[in-house]
Write a protein that holds these residues in place. Sequence first.
Motif: not given
Lengths: 206, 206, 206, 206
Positions: A123-126, A128-136, A180-186, D19-22
């Motif tokens: 996800l753009q700007g993230v 580390t895996h320690e990120h918390t994403e809140f999807l409203p 980037e939008a496609r990557r975010h959806i995937e 297996w390789l999304l995003g």
Amino acid sequence: MEVASGLAAVAKGFHARGWLLGTSGNLSAVVQREPLRLAMSPSGVDKGELRPEQLLSIDENGKIVSAHDGKPSDESLLHLRIVKDRGAAAVLHTHSVWNTILSDLYASEGGVTIEGYEMLKGLQGVRTHEHTEFLPIIENSQEMPALADRVGQTLSKYDGAHGFLLRRHGLYSWGQTLAEARRHIEILEFLLETMGRTLRIKGKTS
Amino acid sequence: MEVASGLAAVAKGFHARGWLLGTSGNLSAVVQREPLRLAMSPSGVDKGELRPEQLLSIDENGKIVSAHDGKPSDESLLHLRIVKDRGAAAVLHTHSVWNTILSDLYASEGGVTIEGYEMLKGLQGVRTHEHTEFLPIIENSQEMPALADRVGQTLSKYDGAHGFLLRRHGLYSWGQTLAEARRHIEILEFLLETMGRTLRIKGKTS
Amino acid sequence: MEVASGLAAVAKGFHARGWLLGTSGNLSAVVQREPLRLAMSPSGVDKGELRPEQLLSIDENGKIVSAHDGKPSDESLLHLRIVKDRGAAAVLHTHSVWNTILSDLYASEGGVTIEGYEMLKGLQGVRTHEHTEFLPIIENSQEMPALADRVGQTLSKYDGAHGFLLRRHGLYSWGQTLAEARRHIEILEFLLETMGRTLRIKGKTS
Amino acid sequence: MEVASGLAAVAKGFHARGWLLGTSGNLSAVVQREPLRLAMSPSGVDKGELRPEQLLSIDENGKIVSAHDGKPSDESLLHLRIVKDRGAAAVLHTHSVWNTILSDLYASEGGVTIEGYEMLKGLQGVRTHEHTEFLPIIENSQEMPALADRVGQTLSKYDGAHGFLLRRHGLYSWGQTLAEARRHIEILEFLLETMGRTLRIKGKTS
């Protein structure tokens, strides 16, 4: 035309994955900023067969400015709001089985909290895996102007969110480019499926 | 020939999704109304390899009027009933894992109630996700004339239904065009899968 | 060469569905009865990329009679037994997630009982969904001659069976033509997946 | 160039399977041993659209030696460690839903024990389904040199392992050829999915 070809290719790929079945979902990308011109998928078209020349051009009010008889999706207002509030260049909206299920299951909590997955780093700007994403999660509605306002309030309240869910309806995400939008959806679809399948083994614990 | 090519393309797509495995399922579309001529998939053909020239032409009694050696599906009588009672231009019948499972699980309730999903809006005439779709379940049988009568009674009793299930057998849907019929199948398959997967997390509550 | 092309096409399709991953599984078809010549997939080849010219020709003892350096699958003996005992013209063996799971889950019962599904009608000679198919499960082994004997005994004991499972290993089915063998695999895979997914909702009741 | 085409083909196939999304995951293969030259997928590229000419050439320290502006994945250090410690010719890293779930579910046990499946025989050097494969799980981290050291220790401690998992991140496997690496990934992904789906029916018993 390049924008339109790109949107058609994304539509075809997502349809094959079952994220745009039954003519559901819609896709848009900015062609020009001043004045705003948005290439927008027409309503009621099979997304696996969307052709570049079928993409509508709409203005900042959602009015068609290209020579098409089709009508834009009712949800054009949501796309326009995201383009303006986030400065997005592309907005994608999918109806997948897993986003539909989780948009309902977590509705009472106001959103889905996703954390600790490496996949979040895409996800753009993230960083580390320690990120918390809140999807409203926003309650679904057919009143588009009112729904667009709620989308605007949600984008403002959760200004770091990379997407949102409409309850029992679908996922919206966007990007500074179509790629980037496609990557975010995937990524978000992957994480929602992962969480949904985990729930079935461990039960809902969060 | 355009009708036949369209049916072959739908068959190929549905086979890829696993909805027409093992030569199961069948597809038809009206070529002419007076007298009725229905393009109908032959029995026992792999739907992933159906060629347009293999489509049979049958009359209103299910008799082949084209120069084919093949035989029409036993279920031609059901297609004809739907074409007549609903004025449908195309009828599609799929065997998916999820429609098979739900057709059994909800049999004692006489059908599956689907409500509150945005995806419902893709069904012809539905304007809001607040729609309630009742998909009747008919007990399976090999007595085709009797089964066709039960289908007729069901279509009459549930005159707003966009499809029905045969128990442990499959889904039927239709449309005023082939594209509409395909859209209906994709939507109903999506919703049955969504409900089936939700059941595994929440248990059966309805 | 037509036989080889047909086998390669089936292999490609099954690989795409995830039934022949990691070079697993094997396929054969009779080219000539007297003396017996069987076209057989070579060991260790990616089934999504199998080319017709890679098919080996083996004799009734599993010895290669074509000019190939490759070696036939260890399981050639099972194919030959099925060809002889059932008079089959084609034998297909798949490793799917669902056939692996059910081959283990029902091992203590000696097999999987499948009944009441319309899909059963696609099995050769079956006329009604009221058919009961018993798919025997044979304990897995690396001792091929001994395993071939157990396969022979099983085929003899369950003379109506359209396939069998090797425990935690995979599914075998066959047919009087390659198309029939493929149809049988698709049907049995569909039914095993349907039963496996139903188990997760209802629990194991049989 | 053949190496690069091979990697692009594997990437496309794995992307189609989800297996390789995003833009997740990465792939590498040895082009030359002395001095070491590794063809490596660039960071942030859609793996379904990876073109051979986009593959970077890196040296033994992960520095780009080809004329590319892109940057190699942060995980190049892990690939290099595997190439050196295992003498591997190709290293593949996938992010699938099932490997993500099991990498988390079994983390407290230090790894996933896989035994008794015929599919294991496709792993290099394994001759029987009675083999026990222990897939170690390493805690995820963004500190690449430290993580590369932990990978090195893990490879040394479990010297028979054909792969390892990074927790909530993904799977690594490798081979003496690209075909062997791909086979190993397909087998391990298959087995993780099989175990994950079995868990949902039987509960976690090991």
